[in-house]
Design an enzyme around this catalytic site. Structure first.
Site, PDB file in Angstrom:
ATOM      1  N   GLU A 172       0.818  -1.222   0.000  1.00  0.00           N
ATOM      2  CA  GLU A 172       0.000   0.000   0.000  1.00  0.00           C
ATOM      3  C   GLU A 172       0.845   1.262   0.000  1.00  0.00           C
ATOM      4  O   GLU A 172       0.550   2.229  -0.712  1.00  0.00           O
ATOM      5  CB  GLU A 172      -0.963   0.007   1.196  1.00  0.00           C
ATOM      6  CG  GLU A 172      -2.102  -1.007   1.094  1.00  0.00           C
ATOM      7  CD  GLU A 172      -1.709  -2.413   1.537  1.00  0.00           C
ATOM      8  OE1 GLU A 172      -0.563  -2.612   1.989  1.00  0.00           O
ATOM      9  OE2 GLU A 172      -2.558  -3.319   1.432  1.00  0.00           O
ATOM     10  N   HIS A 183     -11.342  -4.802   9.804  1.00  0.00           N
ATOM     11  CA  HIS A 183     -11.917  -4.840   8.456  1.00  0.00           C
ATOM     12  C   HIS A 183     -13.314  -4.205   8.423  1.00  0.00           C
ATOM     13  O   HIS A 183     -14.116  -4.537   7.564  1.00  0.00           O
ATOM     14  CB  HIS A 183     -12.025  -6.287   7.942  1.00  0.00           C
ATOM     15  CG  HIS A 183     -10.716  -6.895   7.552  1.00  0.00           C
ATOM     16  ND1 HIS A 183      -9.675  -7.071   8.437  1.00  0.00           N
ATOM     17  CD2 HIS A 183     -10.264  -7.368   6.364  1.00  0.00           C
ATOM     18  CE1 HIS A 183      -8.653  -7.637   7.806  1.00  0.00           C
ATOM     19  NE2 HIS A 183      -8.981  -7.823   6.559  1.00  0.00           N
TER      20      HIS A 183
END
Lengths: 323, 322
Positions: free
Chosen positions: A59, A128
């Site tokens: 990322e 999440h």
């Protein structure tokens, strides 16, 4: 008008903007394979894997690379899969993308869109399920967009891709299958304009992202009890259309702000403060906030429901504001 | 460690000498201005490391890109950044390259292919990969060079950027100036290898360590790495062993805190300007000609910066959004 889903609307916007401008390219984990996400399905086949580019699980690396490509004249669109993963890439977003134009005295622009699906109601647990848009309204130089229905997600994504500034484009996973009317053709929506999603006279329900849905459902329930609620969706939170929100509150005199993120230091707190500054004399009751409790989002369905906001919690807050 | 083979023309060597001298005199001037209280913010000079800047940029075209660090004056100057506007930036003038909003740590001159000094250590490497990606997508043979230090080679951004450049064969040269210290922490403590260039093996990319006090050696290694990138073969990692003669900033001494006087003197004896003068067997007259020319540039820069206005208050609110 035809009806399509929130995820199909994202997909249409990406197809149309990549078709329109060859400088637009898409990059992220698992974006090239159609079967992985309905939002990006078909793009790899249509535009090839140079412009619909799988990345390693990297990322920081690919977000920084997107900033570099944007400075060098491209218009990258990143797919973060989940905003939780984006935490590994805060430096290129907050220290670089948002500040480079300012820091370099206007020498560059950074036309970058970071698509960040987020949110809970899916038993995915603490890392999440987060809604983190509040973190990013603390970063000057970054647009933050929070669309709540198919027409807005399409129109605002197209505007975001055409914007010459970095944009955090939040998508609500809980809304991916939501169906709604979307105009045919080149449909864009303006960045920085709130929208009244339901007109009413008794109370203003301001809903951010997934909670704009919650507010509309709450308004239905309240209508059954004789309460005429107005629902306003800010749609973008940098810039925040304070006047658009305050106008509704001046009319109704009461206000509830609902968001899926945590309550402390949240977007709701910012909106409540801004609205009371602009419409204090019209308020007949304190502005109240409905938000996720200040604990991580647990996996178990029953526990998750305790932590996350709900239609019932919005109705309860509205009744309190009306009492 | 690769030494120069020195098949270089005197002309090329003379140009690189001039660049090194320009950097040296600019940074001495910046330091003087800082000590006189005329600099806004901090300054990190690269005095001692000039051969890296001059050697690398001599191997680049004007349409290639560089990205640098908080210690980036040298790279900026070697890539052609304008001295008057650069000094004005340091001195908080609105005529500065960044309109006095970036200061020494964010010098950029995009018109010269200089995409900025980046003050977050390691952050410039992924951005360099992205500029390389843009060059690859547009199908031209331009190259991006990213300068960083031994400290940044321990940052995750280094790994992620090297890996991206390797899998996509991006035209990026990673140039590590190993000046032995990340502020006070020695590389031999913080870094798992003696030669940082060996880390290139992890990315199946070429790696080479050169003498960073020898501008010809830096140039030759850079020329090879740049050609590799231009041919579409992907990244290289070049490490130059070098030394800063000053402290990290004016907050620490040249020696006596974390570096010994003996160590400092050993490196000072290999001053890249003197090494180059010897290689060129430069006469006093030739040296004076270089010095006089550079002094004229420095004087003009000082005059421009001193006479430039400070920013209006409105500048604080400009350049946020395009």
């Amino acid at each position: 008008m035809r009806t399509i889903s929130y995820s199909a609307a994202i997909n249409e916007a990406l197809h149309e903007e990549m078709e329109r401008d060859e400088k637009v390219f898409l990059m992220g984990e698992d974006v090239a394979l159609s079967a992985i996400s309905p939002a990006t399905a078909g793009l790899g086949d249509r535009f090839g894997h140079e412009r619909v580019r799988n990345t390693p699980i990297s990322e920081l690396g690919f977000t920084g690379a997107a900033v570099g490509a944007a400075m060098a004249g491209y218009r990258p669109v990143l797919d973060m899969r989940r905003i939780d993963f984006m935490m590994l890439a805060i430096d290129p977003i907050a220290n670089q993308a948002a500040k480079l134009r300012y820091m370099l005295g206007g020498q560059v622009s950074v036309p970058l869109v970071i698509r960040a699906p987020e949110g809970g109601y899916s038993q995915n647990g603490p890392t999440h399920s987060q809604c983190l848009e509040a973190w990013f309204i603390q970063v000057p130089g970054l647009r933050v967009i929070v669309p709540s229905d198919p027409a807005d997600v399409k129109g605002l994504l197209k505007s975001a891709i055409r914007e010459d500034n970095p944009v955090l484009f939040v998508e609500y996973r809980a809304l991916y299958s939501l169906e709604g009317p979307v105009p045919e053709g080149d449909h864009t929506e303006p960045i920085g304009k709130a929208a009244v999603k339901r007109e009413g006279a008794d109370i203003t329900l301001i809903g951010i992202g997934s909670q704009a849905r919650g507010c509309l459902e709450a308004a239905e329930l309240l209508a059954g009890e004789g309460v005429d609620a107005e629902v306003v969706d800010p749609r973008t939170i940098n810039p925040l259309d304070v006047e658009g929100l305050a106008a509704s509150v001046r009319k109704t005199g009461r206000c509830v702000v609902a968001e899926e993120g945590h309550k402390s230091g949240g977007v709701g707190a910012e909106i409540a403060a801004s609205v009371q500054e602009a419409a204090f004399n019209s308020l007949k009751a304190p502005i109240s906030r409905v938000a996720a409790l200040d604990v991580p989002v647990p996996v178990h369905t029953k526990l998750e429901a305790i932590v996350l906001p709900s239609t019932e919690k919005i109705v309860a807050a509205a009744k309190k504001a009306l009492s | 460690m690769a030494k120069s083979t020195s098949g270089l023309s005197r002309k090329r060597m003379g140009e690189m000498y001039r660049t090194m001298l320009r950097i040296r005199r600019f940074e001495e001037t910046a330091d003087d201005m800082y000590m006189a209280g005329k600099v806004v913010g901090g300054v990190h000079v690269s005095i001692g490391q000039e051969a890296c800047s001059a050697g690398v940029c001599a191997a680049l075209r004007e349409d290639d890109a560089v990205l640098t660090t908080h210690r980036g004056h040298g790279h900026s100057i070697a890539k052609g950044t304008r001295l008057p506007e650069m000094l004005a930036e340091l001195m908080g003038k609105v005529t500065g390259l960044c309109r006095s909003k970036g200061g020494s740590m964010h010098i950029a001159d995009v018109s010269k292919g200089h995409y900025g000094a980046h003050s977050i250590v390691g952050a410039n490497m992924p951005m360099a990969a992205g500029i390389g990606l843009a060059y690859q997508l547009e199908g031209k043979d331009r190259v991006a060079v990213v300068f960083f230090g031994d400290g940044a080679s321990n940052n995750g951004a280094f790994h992620e950027a090297m890996n991206l450049c390797a899998i996509w064969k991006l035209p990026v040269v990673f140039f590590c100036e190993n000046n032995q210290y990340a502020v006070s922490v020695p590389a031999e403590y913080s870094t798992s290898v003696d030669d940082i260039s060996v880390r290139s093996k992890g990315y199946d990319a070429p790696g080479l360590t050169v003498d960073g006090m020898d501008v010809a050696a830096v140039y030759e290694a850079s020329r090879e790495a740049v050609a590799h990138a231009r041919r579409g073969l992907g990244p290289s990692l070049v490490e130059a062993k070098t030394y800063r003669f000053f402290g990290h900033s004016r907050g620490d001494p040249h020696y006596g805190m974390y570096r010994t006087k003996e160590e400092w003197e050993g490196w000072k004896g290999r001053d890249p300007l003197i090494v180059c003068e010897k290689m060129l067997k430069m006469t006093a007259k030739q040296k004076k000609a270089h010095a006089d020319a550079v002094e004229t540039e420095i004087r003009e820069a000082i005059e421009f910066a001193e006479n430039s206005p400070e920013p209006e208050e409105s500048v604080a609110l400009e350049d946020i959004f395009a």
